[in-house]
Design an enzyme around this catalytic site. Structure first.
Site, PDB file in Angstrom:
ATOM      1  N   LEU A   1      55.732 -16.298  62.718  1.00 52.09           N
ATOM      2  CA  LEU A   1      55.484 -15.199  61.784  1.00 52.09           C
ATOM      3  C   LEU A   1      56.770 -14.613  61.230  1.00 52.09           C
ATOM      4  CD1 LEU A   1      52.454 -13.456  63.537  1.00 52.09           C
ATOM      5  CD2 LEU A   1      52.424 -14.724  61.393  1.00 52.09           C
TER       6      LEU A   1
ATOM      7  N   CYS B   1      47.103 -15.176  66.137  1.00 57.80           N
ATOM      8  CA  CYS B   1      48.241 -16.085  66.014  1.00 57.80           C
ATOM      9  C   CYS B   1      48.715 -16.561  67.386  1.00 57.80           C
ATOM     10  CB  CYS B   1      49.400 -15.410  65.285  1.00 57.80           C
ATOM     11  SG  CYS B   1      50.835 -16.501  65.101  1.00 57.80           S
TER      12      CYS B   1
ATOM     13  N   ASN C   1      41.508 -19.490  63.430  1.00 61.33           N
ATOM     14  CA  ASN C   1      42.942 -19.763  63.416  1.00 61.33           C
ATOM     15  C   ASN C   1      43.184 -21.092  64.159  1.00 61.33           C
ATOM     16  OD1 ASN C   1      45.793 -19.420  63.190  1.00 61.33           O
ATOM     17  ND2 ASN C   1      45.562 -17.199  63.375  1.00 61.33           N
TER      18      ASN C   1
ATOM     19  N   GLY D   1      40.936 -27.703  58.985  1.00 65.40           N
ATOM     20  CA  GLY D   1      40.896 -29.131  58.726  1.00 65.40           C
ATOM     21  C   GLY D   1      40.196 -29.556  57.459  1.00 65.40           C
TER      22      GLY D   1
ATOM     23  N   THR E   1      46.557 -26.784  55.677  1.00 70.29           N
ATOM     24  CA  THR E   1      47.373 -27.942  56.012  1.00 70.29           C
ATOM     25  C   THR E   1      47.302 -29.037  54.953  1.00 70.29           C
ATOM     26  OG1 THR E   1      47.139 -27.472  58.374  1.00 70.29           O
ATOM     27  CG2 THR E   1      47.778 -29.711  57.775  1.00 70.29           C
TER      28      THR E   1
END
Length: 298
Positions: free
Chosen positions: A70, A127, A189, A241, A263
């Site tokens: 972060l 996170c 997450n 994904g 991603t």
């Protein structure tokens, strides 16, 4: 392209850019911004943070591990340097907010409340790549509720809460956030993972562990997003994904009202635009209508 309203935010399409993969929206010039439903900024704290040491990203089979930690300029720099740009953009920007205490989350939300260019908050209680805060709040329904309630009291803007998969009962956390004032939930997450360099016997990431994302986590993410959607009345935004329209449709069939892509943009900067284009060609609204209720909770 007709828009839709999700969790108090007017989106141009059902596909947003996910936090941490799109920077602050200025770093991805190859993206077709006309197709973006919206974006979620890189995570921000009250104060600047240097983040984790390199190496920070490692490719894995069907995915990647990251431990950025972060890194960010702090909220004052965000308001000065980026919010004025966002105010002129024609899609909404939510700010991913982080804290090491409930009070920090509340202060950050209050500081961003009413700032031109900020359309809402994505409250990051999930996170895996920081040593303070992060998943500590998201693993415990009471703590997740406390953060959500504090942020809700501090802002008039829409509040989305980003959930961690590292829980025994995601539905319990989802309901706790809903009852504390969340307008929407984001699921999920990254999962915590590790990759070992066989030449050294040490983790390939300097932080040790990292957040696993990409196609490898897609079935898990769909399952958990479905669990959340079955547990609450507020919207759920599916994350995990998504490489194209078919992956996005799985989340929409599972009860999500929108999705975030992250991603995939590391492979193709225009992955979001192509996903939206394909969804429109498939007439995704017609496909999804009446289908969500047929997905078994089993």
């Amino acid at each position: 392209m007709s828009g839709l309203s999700v969790g108090g935010v007017e989106l141009r399409s059902p596909v947003l850019a996910a936090s941490g993969t799109f920077g602050y929206g200025t770093e991805v010039p190859l993206c077709d911004r006309r197709r973006l439903g919206g974006m979620v900024s890189k995570g921000i704290f009250l104060q600047p943070r240097p983040g984790a040491p390199p190496p920070r990203i490692v490719e894995t089979p069907s995915g990647m591990l990251n431990a950025i930690g972060l890194q960010g300029p702090g909220v004052e720099a965000l308001i000065r340097d980026y919010c004025p740009l966002w105010a002129d953009w024609d899609f909404p920007v939510l700010v991913n907010i982080n804290g090491e205490s409930v009070a920090e989350y509340a202060e950050l939300a209050a500081r961003l409340d009413g700032v031109p260019g900020v359309s809402g908050m994505e409250v990051n209680v999930s996170c895996p790549n920081v040593r303070e805060g992060g998943m500590f709040f998201g693993k415990d329904p009471a703590q997740a509720a406390a953060v959500t309630a504090a942020v809700r009291r501090s802002t008039r803007l829409p509040v989305w809460v980003k959930l961690t998969p590292a829980v025994t009962d995601l539905a319990e956390v989802a309901r706790a956030c809903e009852s504390s004032g969340a307008d929407a939930l984001c699921a999920i997450n990254t999962l915590v993972g590790m990759s070992i360099d066989l030449s050294t016997g040490r983790p390939r990431l300097a932080f040790g562990t990292g957040g696993l994302s990409g196609p490898a986590i897609h079935p898990i993410a769909v399952h958990l997003a479905h669990q959340a959607a079955q547990s609450v009345a507020i919207p759920v935004i599916g994350i995990g994904g998504i490489s194209g329209a078919e992956d996005a449709l799985e989340f929409l069939y599972a009860g999500c009202q929108a999705v975030q892509v992250g991603t995939a943009t590391f492979i193709d900067p225009n992955a979001i635009g192509k996903t939206v284009e394909a969804l429109e060609a498939l007439d995704w609204r017609r496909l999804v209508e009446g289908t969500r209720s047929t997905v078994s909770a089993g």
